[in-house]
Design an enzyme around this catalytic site. Structure first.
Site, short mmCIF file in Angstrom:
data_model
loop_
_atom_site.label_atom_id
_atom_site.label_comp_id
_atom_site.label_asym_id
_atom_site.label_seq_id
_atom_site.Cartn_x
_atom_site.Cartn_y
_atom_site.Cartn_z
N LEU A 18 50.81 34.93 72.24
CA LEU A 18 50.50 34.29 73.53
C LEU A 18 51.77 33.91 74.27
O LEU A 18 51.84 34.01 75.50
CB LEU A 18 49.61 33.06 73.31
N GLY A 77 54.24 27.29 66.17
CA GLY A 77 53.76 26.72 64.93
C GLY A 77 52.95 27.71 64.12
O GLY A 77 52.82 28.88 64.48
N SER A 79 49.82 29.51 63.10
CA SER A 79 48.71 29.79 64.02
C SER A 79 47.49 30.36 63.31
O SER A 79 46.54 30.80 63.97
CB SER A 79 49.17 30.77 65.09
N SER A 114 42.80 24.35 69.06
CA SER A 114 41.99 25.49 68.60
C SER A 114 40.54 25.10 68.38
O SER A 114 40.22 23.96 68.05
CB SER A 114 42.57 26.00 67.29
N ASN A 115 39.69 26.11 68.51
CA ASN A 115 38.27 25.95 68.14
C ASN A 115 38.16 25.57 66.66
O ASN A 115 37.13 25.03 66.25
CB ASN A 115 37.51 27.24 68.43
N TYR A 139 44.81 24.34 58.88
CA TYR A 139 45.26 24.69 60.23
C TYR A 139 44.45 23.91 61.27
O TYR A 139 45.02 23.26 62.16
CB TYR A 139 45.12 26.21 60.42
N LYS A 143 45.38 20.81 64.10
CA LYS A 143 45.05 20.80 65.54
C LYS A 143 44.38 19.48 65.92
O LYS A 143 44.59 18.96 67.02
CB LYS A 143 44.17 21.99 65.90
N SER A 168 39.26 32.64 71.22
CA SER A 168 39.91 33.83 70.67
C SER A 168 40.66 34.52 71.80
O SER A 168 40.04 35.20 72.62
CB SER A 168 38.88 34.80 70.09
N1 LIG Z 1 45.53 33.53 69.77
C1 LIG Z 1 44.45 32.79 69.68
O1 LIG Z 1 43.32 33.26 69.81
C2 LIG Z 1 44.55 31.31 69.43
C3 LIG Z 1 43.38 30.58 69.21
C4 LIG Z 1 43.48 29.20 69.00
C5 LIG Z 1 44.72 28.58 69.07
N2 LIG Z 1 45.83 29.32 69.26
C6 LIG Z 1 47.13 28.62 69.24
O2 LIG Z 1 47.97 29.13 70.26
C7 LIG Z 1 49.33 29.15 69.79
C8 LIG Z 1 49.89 30.55 69.93
O3 LIG Z 1 49.08 31.45 69.20
P1 LIG Z 1 49.53 32.96 68.92
O4 LIG Z 1 48.27 33.72 68.68
O5 LIG Z 1 50.48 33.37 69.95
O6 LIG Z 1 50.26 32.79 67.50
P2 LIG Z 1 51.60 33.47 66.97
O7 LIG Z 1 51.61 33.25 65.48
O8 LIG Z 1 51.70 34.87 67.45
O9 LIG Z 1 52.76 32.59 67.65
C9 LIG Z 1 53.20 31.38 67.11
C10 LIG Z 1 54.71 31.37 67.18
O10 LIG Z 1 55.18 30.14 66.62
C11 LIG Z 1 56.41 30.42 65.95
N3 LIG Z 1 56.70 29.44 64.91
C12 LIG Z 1 56.09 29.31 63.69
N4 LIG Z 1 56.70 28.36 62.98
C13 LIG Z 1 57.70 27.87 63.75
C14 LIG Z 1 58.69 26.87 63.55
N5 LIG Z 1 58.77 26.18 62.40
N6 LIG Z 1 59.55 26.62 64.55
C15 LIG Z 1 59.49 27.32 65.72
N7 LIG Z 1 58.59 28.28 65.97
C16 LIG Z 1 57.70 28.55 64.97
C17 LIG Z 1 56.20 31.80 65.34
O11 LIG Z 1 57.45 32.44 65.06
C18 LIG Z 1 55.37 32.51 66.39
O12 LIG Z 1 56.17 33.31 67.23
C19 LIG Z 1 49.30 28.64 68.35
O13 LIG Z 1 49.58 27.25 68.36
C20 LIG Z 1 47.87 28.85 67.94
O14 LIG Z 1 47.47 27.94 66.94
C21 LIG Z 1 45.79 30.67 69.44
#
Ligand SMILES: NC(=O)c1ccc[n+]([C@@H]2O[C@H](COP(=O)([O-])OP(=O)(O)OC[C@H]3O[C@@H](n4cnc5c(N)ncnc54)[C@H](O)[C@@H]3O)[C@@H](O)[C@H]2O)c1
Length: 268
Positions: A18, A77, A79, A114-115, A139, A143, A168
């Protein structure tokens, strides 16, 4: 203090799925970005953007990165569901560093919740934004903690937060559940723009799903404060995906789906 949308915007998790989308979109929109992630940024930097590799566990680095920023988009973080010891650093301690930085800068935070913070609710329910938390793993629990952190910093310090319970968010929906929970990248980007631009938000919750006919689970949030309405829909995928389900009743009964089934030991 009034929110200034022209100040630089800090984006954590910039190298993630994202984060990369948002970096491109916000960069094209002319927003001054400070990107950060523990992993290198894999794309060309948007004009005017900087990237700093940093660990969310490093509080001093986060304070420095947030200097003079008006908005912090916190997407970094762990994810996905992981063991407790892996989640706690980035998602609990890291979150504290983000909120301390926001407090010092009087910055607004978008927390990518997150959901999975409400994943053990059953799919027959209709949840308001102030529903009870029912996390479906460590996880999801992190959240819940993040949303509570946002509340605390609002009540005690006046730090504004938009807590987005993302469903999602993927290029396309890929299974029957996502006919309800899918959030398009474009709808996410429009939402994030509104978070940066809105005059005042306070501490609010928004359900992050597109305009899907099957999204009957999540209602009544604070989106009108932002003036955000989703425009995309998973509906065109209905025929193709409605049969794409698991044969696990725990997964199919609950909103959090496969996360509910991970390490599930109840027998009743
Ligand atoms: N994609 C989805 O559908 C979805 C759904 C619910 C929530 N989210 C939330 O949205 C956010 C982004 O999701 P995403 O799908 O892009 O996930 P992703 O795993 O692709 O991106 C998360 C990023 O956080 C970085 N990261 C992890 N640990 C770290 C640390 N200690 N220090 C610095 N950076 C760190 C990772 O390197 C990664 O690039 C997350 O917080 C996730 O929980 C995403």
């Amino acid at each position: 203090m009034t929110h200034d949308p022209k100040k630089p915007v800090l984006l954590t998790g910039a190298s993630g799925a994202l984060g990369r989308q948002l970096a491109r979109h916000l960069g094209e929109a002319g927003i001054t970005l400070r990107l950060t992630d523990i992993k290198p940024f894999p794309d060309a930097l948007p004009p005017g953007a900087t990237f700093t590799q940093a660990d969310l566990n490093d509080g001093v680095a986060i304070l420095r990165l947030a200097e003079v920023c008006g908005t912090i988009l916190h997407f970094g973080g762990v994810s996905v569901e992981r063991p407790f010891e892996e989640v706690i650093g980035p998602n609990i301690r890291g979150l504290y560093h983000i909120y301390e930085a926001a407090r010092r800068e009087r910055a607004r935070v978008l927390f990518a919740s997150s959901n999975h913070s409400v994943g053990f609710h059953e799919r027959t329910e209709q949840l308001d934004a102030d529903c009870s938390y029912r996390p479906d793993g460590y996880y999801g629990l992190s959240k819940v903690y993040g949303e509570m952190m946002g509340r605390l910093y609002w009540d005690k310090h006046g730090v504004e937060s938009v807590l987005v319970r993302i469903g999602s968010c993927f290029p396309d929906p890929v299974n029957a559940r996502m006919l309800a929970t899918w959030l398009s990248y474009a709808d996410l980007a429009r939402l994030v723009r509104r978070v940066i631009e809105a005059e005042r938000t306070g501490c609010i919750v928004v359900w992050g799903a597109s305009k899907n006919a099957r999204m009957t689970w999540w209602k009544h949030d604070a989106r009108e404060v932002l003036g955000w309405e989703p425009q995309d829909s998973a509906d065109p995928w209905t025929k193709q995906l409605e049969g794409v389900t698991s044969n696990n009743p725990v997964v199919e009964r609950h909103m959090g789906a496969d996360y509910c089934g991970i390490d599930y030991t109840r027998t009743d």
